[in-house]
Structure formats: structure tokens, C-alpha cells
Design a protein around this motif. Structure first.
Motif, PDB file in Angstrom:
ATOM      1  N   ILE A 140       0.864  -1.175   0.000  1.00  0.00           N
ATOM      2  CA  ILE A 140       0.000   0.000   0.000  1.00  0.00           C
ATOM      3  C   ILE A 140       0.901   1.225   0.000  1.00  0.00           C
ATOM      4  CG2 ILE A 140      -1.811   1.271   1.223  1.00  0.00           C
ATOM      5  CD1 ILE A 140      -2.607  -1.352   2.562  1.00  0.00           C
ATOM      6  N   ILE A 141       0.658   2.153  -0.917  1.00  0.00           N
ATOM      7  CA  ILE A 141       1.487   3.354  -1.020  1.00  0.00           C
ATOM      8  C   ILE A 141       0.829   4.500  -0.257  1.00  0.00           C
ATOM      9  CG2 ILE A 141       2.488   5.055  -2.590  1.00  0.00           C
ATOM     10  CD1 ILE A 141       2.562   2.845  -4.704  1.00  0.00           C
ATOM     11  N   PHE A 142       1.598   5.108   0.644  1.00  0.00           N
ATOM     12  CA  PHE A 142       1.132   6.274   1.381  1.00  0.00           C
ATOM     13  C   PHE A 142       2.027   7.459   1.010  1.00  0.00           C
ATOM     14  CE2 PHE A 142      -0.278   2.776   4.131  1.00  0.00           C
ATOM     15  CZ  PHE A 142      -1.611   3.120   4.304  1.00  0.00           C
ATOM     16  N   GLU A 143       1.420   8.506   0.460  1.00  0.00           N
ATOM     17  CA  GLU A 143       2.190   9.688   0.083  1.00  0.00           C
ATOM     18  C   GLU A 143       2.189  10.693   1.222  1.00  0.00           C
ATOM     19  OE1 GLU A 143       2.515  13.138  -3.387  1.00  0.00           O
ATOM     20  OE2 GLU A 143       0.877  11.671  -3.440  1.00  0.00           O
ATOM     21  N   LEU A 144       3.382  11.081   1.664  1.00  0.00           N
ATOM     22  CA  LEU A 144       3.519  12.076   2.718  1.00  0.00           C
ATOM     23  C   LEU A 144       3.692  13.451   2.088  1.00  0.00           C
ATOM     24  CD1 LEU A 144       4.305   9.323   4.092  1.00  0.00           C
ATOM     25  CD2 LEU A 144       5.616  10.680   5.705  1.00  0.00           C
ATOM     26  N   LYS A 145       3.043  14.437   2.656  1.00  0.00           N
ATOM     27  CA  LYS A 145       3.084  15.799   2.134  1.00  0.00           C
ATOM     28  C   LYS A 145       4.092  16.638   2.926  1.00  0.00           C
ATOM     29  CE  LYS A 145      -0.548  14.932  -0.515  1.00  0.00           C
ATOM     30  NZ  LYS A 145      -0.456  14.858  -1.985  1.00  0.00           N
ATOM     31  N   PRO A 146       4.650  17.692   2.310  1.00  0.00           N
ATOM     32  CA  PRO A 146       5.481  18.618   3.082  1.00  0.00           C
ATOM     33  C   PRO A 146       4.683  19.179   4.258  1.00  0.00           C
ATOM     34  CG  PRO A 146       5.681  19.053   0.740  1.00  0.00           C
ATOM     35  CD  PRO A 146       4.561  18.067   0.888  1.00  0.00           C
ATOM     36  N   LEU A 147       5.320  19.279   5.411  1.00  0.00           N
ATOM     37  CA  LEU A 147       4.624  19.801   6.589  1.00  0.00           C
ATOM     38  C   LEU A 147       4.271  21.265   6.365  1.00  0.00           C
ATOM     39  CD1 LEU A 147       5.932  17.180   7.703  1.00  0.00           C
ATOM     40  CD2 LEU A 147       6.177  18.362   9.873  1.00  0.00           C
ATOM     41  N   ASP A 148       3.116  21.679   6.858  1.00  0.00           N
ATOM     42  CA  ASP A 148       2.758  23.087   6.703  1.00  0.00           C
ATOM     43  C   ASP A 148       3.472  23.917   7.765  1.00  0.00           C
ATOM     44  OD1 ASP A 148       1.242  23.080   9.113  1.00  0.00           O
ATOM     45  OD2 ASP A 148      -0.580  22.505   8.041  1.00  0.00           O
ATOM     46  N   LYS A 149       3.346  25.208   7.632  1.00  0.00           N
ATOM     47  CA  LYS A 149       4.104  26.134   8.479  1.00  0.00           C
ATOM     48  C   LYS A 149       3.795  25.938   9.957  1.00  0.00           C
ATOM     49  CE  LYS A 149       5.110  31.089   8.915  1.00  0.00           C
ATOM     50  NZ  LYS A 149       4.843  32.432   8.336  1.00  0.00           N
ATOM     51  N   GLU A 150       2.535  25.737  10.298  1.00  0.00           N
ATOM     52  CA  GLU A 150       2.161  25.570  11.706  1.00  0.00           C
ATOM     53  C   GLU A 150       2.722  24.270  12.274  1.00  0.00           C
ATOM     54  OE1 GLU A 150       0.806  27.826  13.724  1.00  0.00           O
ATOM     55  OE2 GLU A 150       1.040  29.134  11.978  1.00  0.00           O
ATOM     56  N   ASP A 151       2.795  23.227  11.446  1.00  0.00           N
ATOM     57  CA  ASP A 151       3.394  21.967  11.898  1.00  0.00           C
ATOM     58  C   ASP A 151       4.868  22.176  12.240  1.00  0.00           C
ATOM     59  OD1 ASP A 151       1.050  20.541  11.552  1.00  0.00           O
ATOM     60  OD2 ASP A 151       1.536  19.929   9.506  1.00  0.00           O
ATOM     61  N   ILE A 152       5.588  22.879  11.372  1.00  0.00           N
ATOM     62  CA  ILE A 152       7.011  23.147  11.608  1.00  0.00           C
ATOM     63  C   ILE A 152       7.194  23.982  12.876  1.00  0.00           C
ATOM     64  CG2 ILE A 152       9.097  24.222  10.699  1.00  0.00           C
ATOM     65  CD1 ILE A 152       8.426  21.798   9.122  1.00  0.00           C
ATOM     66  N   LYS A 153       6.328  24.966  13.078  1.00  0.00           N
ATOM     67  CA  LYS A 153       6.422  25.807  14.280  1.00  0.00           C
ATOM     68  C   LYS A 153       6.213  24.980  15.542  1.00  0.00           C
ATOM     69  CE  LYS A 153       4.545  29.983  14.119  1.00  0.00           C
ATOM     70  NZ  LYS A 153       3.591  31.077  13.809  1.00  0.00           N
ATOM     71  N   THR A 154       5.289  24.030  15.478  1.00  0.00           N
ATOM     72  CA  THR A 154       5.055  23.150  16.630  1.00  0.00           C
ATOM     73  C   THR A 154       6.318  22.367  16.965  1.00  0.00           C
ATOM     74  OG1 THR A 154       2.699  22.914  16.119  1.00  0.00           O
ATOM     75  CG2 THR A 154       3.705  21.182  17.456  1.00  0.00           C
ATOM     76  N   LEU A 155       6.991  21.835  15.931  1.00  0.00           N
ATOM     77  CA  LEU A 155       8.216  21.068  16.152  1.00  0.00           C
ATOM     78  C   LEU A 155       9.344  21.952  16.672  1.00  0.00           C
ATOM     79  CD1 LEU A 155       8.181  18.769  12.998  1.00  0.00           C
ATOM     80  CD2 LEU A 155       7.746  18.093  15.354  1.00  0.00           C
TER      81      LEU A 155
END
Length: 442
Positions: free
Chosen positions: A161-176
């Protein structure tokens, strides 16, 4: 494990890069990718139930492919083995298969084999795995930054099963980033660092969806910045800029700079200045503007400012929009430059926008005019009895495929909406109309 192994593992964990130390242990700690690990999604349910089948994670660097594999490793009761396709060979895979067979035979436990950068394996190496994936000796988890449909054998793909991961959005990066700065146990909270909001925005924006790049930058910033008199390390915007080795460009995607720059870009294309168009394009790309947004503006300019003076301008702009969506940066810059310079160099006309705006004004402000009966649909039941379609003259039955016939309603029959300019292809349009007008005899 003896004492020395234990000490070595602990040292490696402490000395590991920040991005590695912050890697989530559970699904709940994972940031982003809700389209595949939301609570109602297949992958989330499979991980929680420990019912993983062979899967391929596909996406850009820093989006969490290895992270998800590690989460699976931490939650599964199966044996988890990891190899990297850049350094592993057939012997490594043979050893994994032998051990997997032994584990399954002795303990009834499956083996999950995680292959990072699986696209690096050649066809023969991938083919070797196939029978063992097929019979369940190993459950394959592959990670790749390349399109798996091109780089992974179709036989393996059909069993995964192929799962495509998307670039993290800006708020996700800020959380990290906040987690990195203030988490005492796994982050750098012990350093007593503080990050300014504009620096946080800058790093999250410039990382362009790559969590690893953002975390590496903040780690360097904290480790190399001196404490101030208050005893804290302050990550300011200049510090953030130095950490990621990129100059801060005054450009707020929601502010005046955004609108001023895109305005200058469009006006440069409209004004037939390809040099200025490329310069403003470069400013937007450097500042991290979305390539899809830029492509949309080029399409609008092609229709609004070039129009039928060069009908191919819209074709080029539309093709560019599709290409940048598939390519992404950095290659998208070349496509956008080609489209922008084409539109800038094309002959100009605003005839199409003038025509539709004038027509829209008539529709909006004047009484709805009656469509001539002979232009109405004659096919539906009862239409012929109402006279619909009667008297219509079929243009292809006449010389030059044209017949003198009124198409506008009587109330506005003399209105002119589309007036071709004297530029480019519209000159030929004018010549065409001069040729066919008055030649409507059968």
C-alpha cells in the motif's frame, strides 16, 4: 547487552542530532500527515491494531517517512529490522531473511523490514525480496523520495500500500520548533533558549515543509549563540537567518510586500519587460512564495494582457502551472521563468477582458434580452411548434463557412463587445473578418 553496550547506546542517544532525538515514539506525538494517520484513517488503525501489511512511504525529505517507521517499530510486537539501501547489499538482505525465517519458526513472530531509500536498490535486489514479501516471511516498509511508480518494481508495488507524505505546513514546523527549543528531556530546553516569534515564522517558512532542515537550523542556533546577561540564549531573526544560511528578505505573504511584489511582477509582464518579470519572480521564489500561486498569476496575465494577440501564451502558462505542480522546487523556477518571459515578450491585447467585462455589465444592468427564436434549441418536445430553430442558417453550408445572420438579441443587436487589437494574431483575426463579411451567399 553488556555494560559497555548500554553506555554506548546511551551516549549515542545523547549525542544524536536534535532531529533524531525529537523523533516521535507514539502516533500521538507525530505532527502533520493527518491525511494518512488521522484517527479514522487506514494507517492509524493498522498501526494501533498491530496489523501492518507491506507499505511504501513516499514523500519529500523531512516529511516523516522514517519517523512513521520508527513509530511502527515502537508499537509492534513483531521483530523490527532496518537497513539503508545506500549501503546495504544482497548479503545484508539474505541475513535478514534467514533471521526472519528463524524468528517466525521459533517464536511465531513476524519480521518487519524497513528499507530506507528503497529506490536505491536495483531491480535484482528488489526482485530478491519479492518471494519473502509474498509468503509473509517479511513485512516490507519502504521509504523513498522518488516516485515509487517509476523507481520500485511493479511486483513489489502490487503487494504494498502506497502512502504519500506531504510537506509539513508552516504551523506543523512551528510546533516542532517550539518542542525543540523548550522540551527539556528530548529537546534543548536545558539550554534555556528562547525564540522570537519572527524568527520562528522565518524558520518555519524557509524550511519549506522539511522538518529536519528546520530542526538542524535551530540546533545550530542554540549551540553557537552566546547567552545574554539574563542567562538565556535568544534566537532572534538575524540568528535564525545565519543558522539556515539564507538572507532574510522582507516579504510577508499576508502583507504589503507580498501584494507589492506580485503587482510589480504582473505589471512587468504586461509592460513587456522580461528582465523585470524574472527579477520579481526571483524575489518571490527566494522568499518562499508558493509556486502554484505564481503560476496562477501568470495564467491570469496571459488571458488578461496577452489574450488573442498570442493565444499560445495561455497554453504555455497553463502547461507551466501543471508542470510546477508535478516538479516542485527547485526545478519549478525554470518552468516559471519560461512562462513569465514568454508572456512578457508576447504581443499584448486586453480585448478579451474588455469584451467580457462589457458583456457582464450589460447582463447585470440591462433588461434580459430575448434570444432570437431561430437560435433556440429545436430538439426538445414541442420546441418546433413554438418556432424554435426555424429559419436558422447553418454556417457550414455557405462560402467561407460564414453567413450573415443576427446572433445577438434584437434589443442589443448593434452592440460590439469583442474588438480585436492591432497586435499579434488579432491582426489576422481582423483580416479574417474583413475576408468573410459580405461573402455569405450560398
Amino acid at each position: 547487552m553488556d555494560l559497555f553496550d548500554y553506555m554506548r547506546d546511551n551516549t549515542m542517544k545523547k549525542e544524536a542530532p536534535l532531529a533524531s532525538r525529537l523523533r516521535p515514539v507514539t502516533l500521538e506525538e507525530v505532527v502533520g500527515q493527518s491525511h494518512i494517520i488521522g484517527e479514522d484513517k487506514l494507517l492509524y488503525r493498522a498501526i494501533k491494531a498491530d496489523k501492518i501489511s507491506s507499505i511504501i512511504f513516499y514523500g519529500p525529505p523531512g516529511t516523516g517517512k522514517t519517523t512513521l517507521a520508527k513509530v511502527i517499530a515502537n508499537t509492534t510486537s513483531s521483530t523490527f529490522t532496518q537497513i539503508n539501501a545506500t549501503s546495504a547489499g544482497k548479503k545484508d538482505m539474505e541475513a535478514v531473511v534467514v533471521e526472519a525465517k528463524d524468528t517466525l519458526g521459533r517464536y511465531g513472530k513476524r519480521t518487519i523490514l524497513f528499507i530506507d531509500e528503497i529506490h536505491r536498490f536495483n531491480k535484482g535486489q528488489q526482485d530478491y525480496l519479492l518471494p519473502y514479501v509474498e509468503d509473509g516471511t517479511v513485512v516490507l516498509i519502504g521509504a523513498t523520495t522518488e516516485n515509487p511508480y517509476f523507481e520500485v518494481n511493479s511486483a513489489l508495488l502490487s503487494r504494498s500500500i502506497i502512502f504519500e507524505l506531504k510537506p509539513l505546513d508552516k504551523e506543523d514546523i512551528k510546533t516542532l520548533l517550539r518542542r525543540a527549543v523548550y522540551d527539556v528531556e528530548r529537546g534543548m530546553g536545558a539550554y534555556k533558549a528562547e525564540i522570537a516569534e519572527d524568527a520562528l515564522d522565518f524558520l518555519a517558512d524557509i524550511a519549506n515543509g522539511d522538518a529536519r532542515a528546520a530542526l538542524n537550523a535551530i540546533e545550530i542556533g542554540i549551540l553557537t549563540t552566546e547567552r545574554l546577561a539574563d542567562g538565556h540564549i535568544h534566537i532572534t531573526l538575524p540568528v535564525a537567518s545565519e543558522c539556515i544560511q539564507k538572507r532574510v528578505l522582507k516579504y510577508d505573504k499576508d502583507g504589503d510586500n507580498h501584494y507589492d511584489t506580485i503587482s510589480a511582477f504582473i505589471k512587468s509582464m504586461r509592460g513587456s519587460d522580461p528582465d523585470a518579470a524574472v527579477y520579481y519572480l526571483a524575489r518571490m521564489l527566494y522568499a518562499g512564495e508558493e509556486v502554484a500561486f505564481i503560476a496562477r498569476r501568470i495564467m491570469i496575465c496571459a488571458a488578461e494582457d496577452v489574450s488573442n494577440a498570442d493565444p499560445n501564451a495561455l497554453v504555455v502558462a497553463t502547461s507551466a502551472a501543471l508542470a510546477v505542480e508535478r516538479l516542485g522546487m527547485p526545478e519549478a523556477r525554470i518552468v516559471l521563468a519560461q512562462a513569465a518571459t514568454y508572456v512578457a515578450c508576447a504581443p499584448k491585447s486586453n480585448s478579451a477582458i474588455c469584451a467580457i467585462d462589457d458583456a457582464m455589465s450589460v447582463v447585470e444592468n440591462e433588461k434580459t434580452a430575448t434570444i432570437p427564436a431561430y437560435l433556440m434549441d429545436a430538439h426538445y418536445k414541442g420546441a418546433a411548434k413554438l418556432g424554435h430553430g426555424l429559419g436558422y442558417q447553418y454556417a457550414h453550408s455557405f462560402e467561407n463557412h460564414y453567413v450573415e445572420q443576427q446572433y445577438l438579441p434584437d434589443e442589443i443587436k448593434d452592440r460590439k463587445f469583442y474588438i480585436p487589437s492591432d497586435n499579434g494574431y488579432e491582426v489576422k483575426i481582423q483580416e479574417y473578418f474583413r475576408k468573410i463579411k459580405g461573402n455569405g451567399k450560398k
